[in-house]
Structures are given as C-alpha cells and as structure tokens.
Design a protein around this motif. Sequence first.
Motif, short mmCIF file in Angstrom:
data_model
loop_
_atom_site.label_atom_id
_atom_site.label_comp_id
_atom_site.label_asym_id
_atom_site.label_seq_id
_atom_site.Cartn_x
_atom_site.Cartn_y
_atom_site.Cartn_z
N SER A 8 -8.87 -33.24 65.34
CA SER A 8 -7.65 -34.02 65.16
C SER A 8 -7.94 -35.51 65.29
N GLU A 9 -8.73 -35.86 66.30
CA GLU A 9 -8.96 -37.28 66.57
C GLU A 9 -9.74 -37.95 65.44
N PRO A 13 -12.47 -31.69 59.56
CA PRO A 13 -12.13 -30.28 59.80
C PRO A 13 -13.11 -29.61 60.77
N VAL A 14 -12.59 -28.65 61.53
CA VAL A 14 -13.41 -27.93 62.51
C VAL A 14 -14.63 -27.30 61.84
N ALA A 15 -14.44 -26.71 60.65
CA ALA A 15 -15.56 -26.05 59.97
C ALA A 15 -16.66 -27.06 59.65
N THR A 16 -16.26 -28.27 59.29
CA THR A 16 -17.25 -29.30 58.97
C THR A 16 -17.99 -29.74 60.23
N ILE A 17 -17.25 -29.88 61.33
CA ILE A 17 -17.89 -30.24 62.60
C ILE A 17 -18.93 -29.18 62.98
N LYS A 18 -18.55 -27.90 62.82
CA LYS A 18 -19.49 -26.82 63.16
C LYS A 18 -20.73 -26.88 62.27
N TYR A 19 -20.52 -27.25 61.02
CA TYR A 19 -21.65 -27.38 60.09
C TYR A 19 -22.60 -28.49 60.55
N TYR A 20 -22.04 -29.63 60.94
CA TYR A 20 -22.88 -30.74 61.42
C TYR A 20 -23.62 -30.35 62.71
N LEU A 21 -22.96 -29.55 63.55
CA LEU A 21 -23.61 -29.09 64.78
C LEU A 21 -24.80 -28.18 64.43
N ARG A 22 -24.57 -27.24 63.50
CA ARG A 22 -25.64 -26.32 63.10
C ARG A 22 -26.81 -27.09 62.48
N GLU A 23 -26.47 -28.13 61.70
CA GLU A 23 -27.52 -28.90 61.01
C GLU A 23 -28.21 -29.90 61.93
N GLY A 24 -27.72 -30.02 63.14
CA GLY A 24 -28.37 -30.93 64.09
C GLY A 24 -28.00 -32.39 63.89
N LEU A 25 -27.00 -32.67 63.09
CA LEU A 25 -26.58 -34.07 62.94
C LEU A 25 -25.77 -34.52 64.15
N LEU A 26 -24.98 -33.59 64.66
CA LEU A 26 -24.13 -33.90 65.81
C LEU A 26 -24.70 -33.17 67.02
N HIS A 27 -24.77 -33.88 68.16
CA HIS A 27 -25.32 -33.29 69.38
C HIS A 27 -24.32 -32.28 69.97
N ASP A 28 -24.87 -31.25 70.63
CA ASP A 28 -24.03 -30.19 71.18
C ASP A 28 -23.10 -30.72 72.26
N LEU A 47 -19.46 -38.65 64.96
CA LEU A 47 -18.82 -38.02 63.80
C LEU A 47 -18.37 -39.07 62.78
N ARG A 48 -17.80 -40.17 63.27
CA ARG A 48 -17.35 -41.23 62.35
C ARG A 48 -18.55 -41.83 61.62
N LEU A 49 -19.63 -41.96 62.34
CA LEU A 49 -20.86 -42.49 61.74
C LEU A 49 -21.39 -41.53 60.67
N ILE A 50 -21.42 -40.25 61.00
CA ILE A 50 -21.90 -39.24 60.03
C ILE A 50 -21.05 -39.28 58.77
N ARG A 51 -19.71 -39.35 58.97
CA ARG A 51 -18.82 -39.36 57.80
C ARG A 51 -19.04 -40.60 56.96
N ALA A 52 -19.29 -41.74 57.59
CA ALA A 52 -19.52 -42.97 56.83
C ALA A 52 -20.80 -42.84 56.00
N LEU A 53 -21.81 -42.18 56.56
CA LEU A 53 -23.07 -42.03 55.84
C LEU A 53 -22.93 -41.01 54.71
N VAL A 54 -22.32 -39.87 55.01
CA VAL A 54 -22.29 -38.77 54.05
C VAL A 54 -21.20 -38.98 53.00
N VAL A 55 -20.01 -39.34 53.45
CA VAL A 55 -18.91 -39.51 52.50
C VAL A 55 -18.91 -40.93 51.93
#
Lengths: 206, 206
Positions: A8-9, A13-28, A47-55
């Motif tokens: 929400s913050e 989406p939750v599914a995308t966050i889980k994907y980034y966690l699995r891929e090791g982009l986001l720390h556990d 997460l905001r940084l990842i989105r800026a890079l990817v999107v």
Amino acid sequence: MRISELASETAVPVATIKYYLREGLLHDGVLTSATQASYDDSHARKLRLIRALVVGAGLSIAEARELLDGVDSPPSSGHDLLGIAHHALAGPVDEGVDTSEIDALLDSWGWSRENCDVAGKAAVAEALAGVRSAGFELPSGMLETYAEAMHEVATAEIAGVPTDSEEAAVRYVVLGTVLVEPLLLALRRLAQQSASFERFGERPLR
Amino acid sequence: MRISELASETAVPVATIKYYLREGLLHDGVLTSATQASYDDSHARKLRLIRALVVGAGLSIAEARELLDGVDSPPSSGHDLLGIAHHALAGPVDEGVDTSEIDALLDSWGWSRENCDVAGKAAVAEALAGVRSAGFELPSGMLETYAEAMHEVATAEIAGVPTDSEEAAVRYVVLGTVLVEPLLLALRRLAQQSASFERFGERPLR
C-alpha cells in the motif's frame, strides 16, 4: 509493517514485491512467524529505487540487480564508480569493434582516450554505424555539437559527485547515469519543439 | 534480386525479411512467379533503415511502422514534422499529468511553452518524478545544465533541417530524433569517463 502494508505504501503489488524478493533485488524482511515477515522503511526506499530503475529507466531485472549490488558494495576509487554503471548498462561488447575512428575523434575533442573504456567506445561506434546504415547523414559539425553538449553535461555531473561519503558518491554516479537518461532525451524533444516553432512557426515548409 | 540475395546483401535473415513484409514495414517485391518475387536497391535501403530503427534505436514494430509511414507521407508544415517523430516515440499520454511545474521551468528557460505539446511535457514530468522517487537528488543547477545542453543540441538540429525538399526534411527530422538518441547517450558516458579521470584519476575517493 506487513507485506500488504508495504504494498500500500509504495503502490507496488504484493506479487511484484514477492518477485523482487525471490530475485534478490529486495532484501528479506525479519521473520515474525513461519509464513510472515516484517518490513521497514529501508524496504520501502529500496522498492522505490527498484521501480525507478525497472519501470522508469527500463532496466532488466539482471541489470537492476547489478546496479544495486554496485550501490551496496562500493569500489575504492571514484573513477571505478562509473565502471559499475556503464558495465550494467552496456550490452555484450564485441571486442572486434574497430574503435580507431572513435579514438581519432576523442583526440580531436581533447578527451582522454586512454581513460575511456572499450565498451564505451564501441557503443559510440555502434551508434554512429546505426545512424549511417539508416542512410542518415549528420550535418557537418553536428557530431562536434553533440560531443560538446555531452562534455558540458558530464563535466557538471562529475563535478557534482559528492565526496563526503562513499555511499553518497556511489548512489550519485550509478543512479545518475541511469535515471537521468530519460530526462535528457525528454528535454531534447521539448527543446526541439520550442526551437522548431522559432524557426518554422506555422508556416508550411515550402 | 531474389530474397536470398537481398538477405545476403543486407545481412538480414530471410525469415526476418518475410516478417517485415507481412507486417507491412517493407514494400512488396515484383512477383516473377506464383511463389517468387524480385527485389531491388529500394528494398535494401529500406531494410537497412528498418534495422536501424528496430535494432539500433530499439523501436517496436508498431513504432517503426508509424515512423516509416511518416517518412513516406510528409505533412505540410516544418513544425508538424516533429509531431510524427515524437508521437511515435511517446508512450501513451496520461492526460491527467500535472505539467504546471514544467510550464514554470519552460518559462524560466525562455522556451516557448505554448508550442511544446502535452506529451513532451508529460515525458519530462515523468522522467523528473522517476529521478525523485528513486531518492536521487539532482545537485543544484543541474537541471538547468541539462536544459541548456539540450537547447544547444536542439537549436543546431533544427537549424540543420534541409529545406530543399520535403522528403529530405522529413527524413532528417523523423530519423534524426530517433537514431541520434543512442549516440547522445553513448557520448555522455564516454564524456563521463574522460571527465571522471580528470577529476579523480586513479586516486581513491577518500
């Protein structure tokens, strides 16, 4: 916070966050039970940084991971910082690319040819070849105009590298290289529209 | 020449040529039998152009088709030429984007805000938002440096628009906008390497 609150913050989406966690982009997060973890502001920032890079900058997951690894483990020299950003952004380098024309151009512009890497020279050579193979001829002096403009940009950028902390320097160089590209290209198009009106107005071309 | 000879001459695989024919990017050859067609230099030139757009500039097939249609059917005003290139390159425009900050910037730079389109302003607004959401702060004055550099580039580009023939003008504007983007970004990276060495040399950052 829970993963749903993190979603929400950050509007990811939750599914995308889980994907980034699995891929090791986001720390556990910190496990709070066998199936739940707790996240904090560091996750929201990342997460905001990842989105800026990817999107925003259109990087692949692999490219984004390489950049983020660079931000997390800075090298020891200011000059090496660029290597991380440029390496993550460069495609596979064709070692057989002839960069002699580029070397001659760098000499004529007074740029330091020894300190420009092969991948960077190859990228310019390929971009020039792309322009030419399309049958597009740059007007006389235009390549020098481009080089001068980019020299002004790069000099200001490098002068702005913060030296108070290594982390700040790495963030600035690595992210600035990538995130500013869409900004520069968008500004060029607006400047073209403004300049085009000044030259042509609403008059027909002929 | 036969399609296999066209493939040899342009180094584009036969299957790819057939795909471009099906998609309408490449004009048909002259049928010489029920299953064979003959191609000429116009096909080779067009193929090189398609490759430069799709492979070199990274356009989608739909974007390339829109650009090529623009090159084939020029509009009547010099100013409108840019519309073709920019429209093909812009993503879907979010009409709800607030461009008031961009308008204020354009005023402060002396650019003609009435003659910059919403898509162009939205692209700059989105690029700026991307930079900020990543937690990256442009150093003071850097946005103005970018704008000045792109203003110099665009002014030289627009001054170079050939007015001797409409076809030449359209080719120049439409292709120049797209094909030069990779060149500018590659030059920026080389310029950064050169400037970085001048500032930091091989010395560690601290």
